[in-house]
Design a protein around this motif. Structure first.
Motif, short mmCIF file in Angstrom:
data_model
loop_
_atom_site.label_atom_id
_atom_site.label_comp_id
_atom_site.label_asym_id
_atom_site.label_seq_id
_atom_site.Cartn_x
_atom_site.Cartn_y
_atom_site.Cartn_z
N CYS A 100 0.84 -1.21 0.00
CA CYS A 100 0.00 0.00 0.00
C CYS A 100 0.87 1.25 0.00
N MET A 101 2.03 1.16 -0.65
CA MET A 101 2.98 2.27 -0.66
C MET A 101 2.29 3.59 -1.06
N GLY A 102 2.54 4.62 -0.26
CA GLY A 102 1.95 5.93 -0.52
C GLY A 102 0.66 6.17 0.25
N ALA A 103 0.02 5.09 0.69
CA ALA A 103 -1.21 5.25 1.48
C ALA A 103 -0.82 5.65 2.90
N GLN A 104 -1.80 5.93 3.71
CA GLN A 104 -1.50 6.49 5.02
C GLN A 104 -2.39 5.89 6.09
N LEU A 105 -1.81 5.72 7.28
CA LEU A 105 -2.60 5.36 8.45
C LEU A 105 -3.47 6.56 8.83
N GLN A 106 -4.55 6.28 9.52
CA GLN A 106 -5.44 7.37 9.94
C GLN A 106 -4.98 7.93 11.27
N PRO A 107 -4.54 9.19 11.28
CA PRO A 107 -3.98 9.77 12.50
C PRO A 107 -5.06 10.18 13.51
N ILE A 108 -4.67 10.12 14.76
CA ILE A 108 -5.49 10.64 15.86
C ILE A 108 -4.62 11.66 16.57
N ALA A 109 -5.14 12.87 16.69
CA ALA A 109 -4.34 13.96 17.27
C ALA A 109 -4.07 13.73 18.75
N LEU A 110 -2.83 13.98 19.13
CA LEU A 110 -2.41 13.85 20.53
C LEU A 110 -1.87 15.18 21.03
N ILE A 111 -1.91 15.34 22.33
CA ILE A 111 -1.21 16.46 22.97
C ILE A 111 -0.61 15.92 24.26
N GLU A 112 0.57 16.42 24.59
CA GLU A 112 1.18 16.10 25.88
C GLU A 112 1.16 17.35 26.73
N LYS A 113 0.68 17.17 27.95
CA LYS A 113 0.60 18.31 28.86
C LYS A 113 0.77 17.79 30.28
N ASP A 114 1.64 18.46 31.04
CA ASP A 114 1.87 18.08 32.44
C ASP A 114 2.17 16.59 32.58
N ASP A 115 3.03 16.09 31.71
CA ASP A 115 3.48 14.70 31.75
C ASP A 115 2.36 13.68 31.52
N GLN A 116 1.32 14.13 30.83
CA GLN A 116 0.26 13.20 30.46
C GLN A 116 -0.05 13.37 28.98
N VAL A 117 -0.54 12.30 28.40
CA VAL A 117 -0.88 12.30 26.97
C VAL A 117 -2.40 12.23 26.82
N TYR A 118 -2.91 13.11 25.99
CA TYR A 118 -4.35 13.15 25.71
C TYR A 118 -4.57 12.96 24.21
N TRP A 119 -5.68 12.34 23.86
CA TRP A 119 -6.02 12.30 22.44
C TRP A 119 -7.25 13.19 22.21
N TYR A 120 -7.28 13.76 21.02
CA TYR A 120 -8.37 14.67 20.67
C TYR A 120 -9.45 13.94 19.89
N PRO A 121 -10.68 13.92 20.40
CA PRO A 121 -11.79 13.43 19.59
C PRO A 121 -11.96 14.33 18.36
N SER A 122 -12.62 13.83 17.37
CA SER A 122 -12.83 14.58 16.14
C SER A 122 -14.19 14.17 15.59
N GLN A 123 -14.49 14.71 14.45
CA GLN A 123 -15.73 14.30 13.79
C GLN A 123 -15.71 12.80 13.49
N HIS A 124 -14.52 12.23 13.29
CA HIS A 124 -14.40 10.82 12.93
C HIS A 124 -14.23 9.90 14.13
N PHE A 125 -13.54 10.37 15.15
CA PHE A 125 -13.21 9.51 16.28
C PHE A 125 -13.73 10.13 17.57
N GLN A 126 -14.54 9.35 18.25
CA GLN A 126 -15.15 9.81 19.50
C GLN A 126 -14.76 8.86 20.63
#
Ligand code: FES
Length: 129
Positions: A100-126
């Motif tokens: 599947c060269m050139g194709a892409q995994l579906q990303p989920i946005a992350l943020i790190e804050k105060d030594d913790q990792v959070y993921w951001y829900p979106s229209q696609h991922f809840q």
């Protein structure tokens, strides 16, 4: 009239402590709701950056880890799909080798804050209910 987007939970979701994502270490797996279905996802760290993707190969929609939470190729340079060996570039999820060269995994946005990792829900991922 209610706005469909306003019904979505966009609050960042706590995923794990930052220390749980070691450089090229095992992934932290989690689940998201995608179009009303539970979908597996994973987060890992590469080049000191935490990234997350849906655990779904861009070749055939199957889970990719060869053992739960283990996504690295032998050199720990690429995310590898255990089914047919597609290699994905960790920072952007792009397939750089394999069927599947050139194709892409579906990303989920992350943020790190105060030594913790959070993921951001979106229209696609809840978050799970
Ligand atoms: S299913 Fe992943 S490379 Fe074929």
């Amino acid at each position: 009239m209610p706005d469909a987007l306003s019904d979505l939970n966009m609050t960042p979701q706590l995923l794990c402590d930052s220390v749980a994502l070691q450089e090229c270490g095992d992934a932290v797996t989690f689940e998201v709701m995608e179009s009303g279905r539970v979908a597996p996802a994973f987060a890992l760290r590469f080049d000191n950056q935490a990234v997350a993707y849906l655990n779904r190969c861009a070749h055939i929609p199957s889970e990719m880890d060869w053992q739960p939470g283990q996504f690295w190729d032998q050199d720990k340079r690429f995310i590898i799909c255990s089914v047919h060996g597609a290699l994905y570039d960790p920072p952007n999820g792009q397939c750089v080798s394999g069927p599947c060269m050139g194709a892409q995994l579906q990303p989920i946005a992350l943020i790190e804050k105060d030594d913790q990792v959070y993921w951001y829900p979106s229209q696609h991922f809840q978050p799970l209910c």
